[in-house]
Design a protein around this motif. Structure first.
Motif, mmCIF file in Angstrom:
data_model
loop_
_atom_site.group_PDB
_atom_site.id
_atom_site.type_symbol
_atom_site.label_atom_id
_atom_site.label_comp_id
_atom_site.label_asym_id
_atom_site.label_seq_id
_atom_site.Cartn_x
_atom_site.Cartn_y
_atom_site.Cartn_z
ATOM 1 N N LEU A 1 0.847 -1.199 0.000
ATOM 2 C CA LEU A 1 0.000 0.000 0.000
ATOM 3 C C LEU A 1 0.882 1.248 0.000
ATOM 4 N N GLU A 2 0.612 2.158 -0.900
ATOM 5 C CA GLU A 2 1.368 3.403 -0.966
ATOM 6 C C GLU A 2 0.633 4.500 -0.198
ATOM 7 N N VAL A 3 1.359 5.109 0.750
ATOM 8 C CA VAL A 3 0.811 6.207 1.548
ATOM 9 C C VAL A 3 1.717 7.419 1.363
ATOM 10 N N PRO A 4 1.173 8.565 0.983
ATOM 11 C CA PRO A 4 2.016 9.761 0.804
ATOM 12 C C PRO A 4 2.807 10.092 2.062
ATOM 13 N N ALA A 5 4.075 10.447 1.898
ATOM 14 C CA ALA A 5 4.927 10.780 3.039
ATOM 15 C C ALA A 5 4.373 11.960 3.822
#
Length: 397
Positions: free
Chosen positions: A230-234
């Motif tokens: 899952l990609e989560v914005p920094a």
């Protein structure tokens, strides 16, 4: 500080029915949602959408949000009064309680951009903030050993792992997620290397996040969560990377007090219902409340409730004054959850066979009260906290 002779702390602890206008408003809403409503939700495995929406529209679930972001800016004690009143009137505050205690972490440790982005929407009800992903299947309460991993790659975190008992995640727009950003064997202290991310649930579903509902004895709408790249914005990182455990600790005292307040409301529900029934129900030519076998257990439950209520009030007063309140918050949770369970048992015994009939709502609330001694923290862990951190005894785990 000597655990048995603590230094004096001067705080004001209100007695009686504080926040009467708020309590009356909550009671008015609860009257619209009688036992039939909650039983039907259980039958259909549904979430209390209408109830939560009405609480949101009335501003009660935004009580902890500062006015500058569209909320009421009320202290923790007001939030506790709201949740207590919900449970005391036969409804279930767990459908919306997470917003009360999670708000503090975002307010204390989130940046201004995050607050401006999310808080007005939460206050208005456009963003539902009801899920907190912490517990994992293999680590349970041993939070420092959690295995859900988030690796920073450019302007993104890549999340892999699993969470369990994440209630209301499927009904939330925003979720706080505790992850390990530095492996445990690479940190100097066990408390380092954990971070907190804000996850846009609707955007994440099907893009690395999947959910699986868990069928339980109570309608807590809980889930198992699975993260697969899952990609989560920094930019969704709360505070500093690696300091997440410290952040969630600051929110645990408010969580304990919120949970204790719900149990306090349960105490009132059970005691009031049992006392009323004991005056009406006649056996062998006399009301059963005249018998000491009925009267004494209820009197003891009342005394236990009053003691728990005072500890909740003390904990809230210290919390709002910015004073250490871990001892009071944990003891409030312990006393209130056990008082609620004892009151549930006494109410069951008072009603006898009728307690098993769903229309009385005793068995529904009885099941809920039993869980309160386990979650959001178990009685044994609270006793371990008191033994180690208050009494100064050797760590037991």
């Amino acid at each position: 500080m000597d655990a048995l002779n603590p230094d004096a702390v001067n705080v004001s602890v209100p007695l009686g029915e504080d926040y009467p206008e708020i309590r009356e408003g909550v009671r008015a809403i609860c009257k619209k949602y009688p036992g039939e409503y909650w039983r039907k939700l259980e039958d259909n495995d549904d979430y209390a959408e209408e109830f939560i929406q009405e609480l949101t529209d009335a501003g009660y679930l935004a009580a902890q949000i500062p006015e500058e972001y569209g909320g009421s800016g009320l202290p923790l004690r007001a939030g506790c009064a709201i949740l207590e009143e919900i449970n005391a009137n036969g409804c279930q505050a767990n459908a919306g309680h997470a917003q009360m205690y999670m708000m503090g972490m975002l307010l204390r440790h989130g940046n201004e951009e995050q607050k401006n982005k999310y808080l007005p929407g939460i206050a208005e009800g456009k963003i539902r903030f009801q899920a907190f992903g912490v517990t994992e299947p293999t680590t349970g309460s041993d939070t420092l050993k959690l295995k859900t991993r988030a690796e920073r790659k450019g302007d993104r975190y890549i999340v892999n792992g699993q969470k369990i008992w994440t209630s209301r995640a499927h009904k939330s727009d925003l979720m706080t997620l505790l992850v390990r950003t530095t492996p445990l064997d690479q940190v100097k202290k066990r408390t380092e290397g954990l971070s907190v991310l804000l996850v846009d649930v609707k955007d994440a579903l099907g893009k690395g996040l999947t959910m699986q509902r868990i069928d339980t004895m109570i309608n807590h709408q809980t889930n198992a969560l699975f993260f697969d790249n899952l990609e989560v914005p920094a930019e969704n990182l709360i505070g500093e990377e690696g300091q997440g455990f410290r952040y969630i600790l600051t929110g645990m005292n408010s969580e304990r007090l919120v949970a204790a307040s719900q149990s306090s409301g349960d105490c009132r529900f059970f005691i009031n219902k049992a006392v009323a029934y004991s005056k009406e129900r006649e056996v062998f030519g006399r009301p059963i409340g005249q018998n000491q076998g009925i009267q004494f257990p209820l009197a003891r439950c009342y005394a236990e409730w009053k003691a728990a209520d005072l500890m909740i009030r003390a904990g809230c007063a210290l919390f709002e004054a910015g004073k250490p309140c871990g001892e009071e918050a944990n003891m409030a949770k312990l006393l209130a959850s056990e008082a609620a369970w004892h009151s549930a048992e006494a109410c069951m015994q008072t009603h006898g066979g009728f307690a098993a009939a769903r229309e009385f709502d005793v068995e529904r609330k009885w099941r809920d009260a039993r869980i309160s001694t386990i979650a959001p923290i178990s009685t044994n862990l609270i006793l371990a906290y008191i033994g180690q951190n208050v009494l100064g005894m050797p760590r037991s785990y």
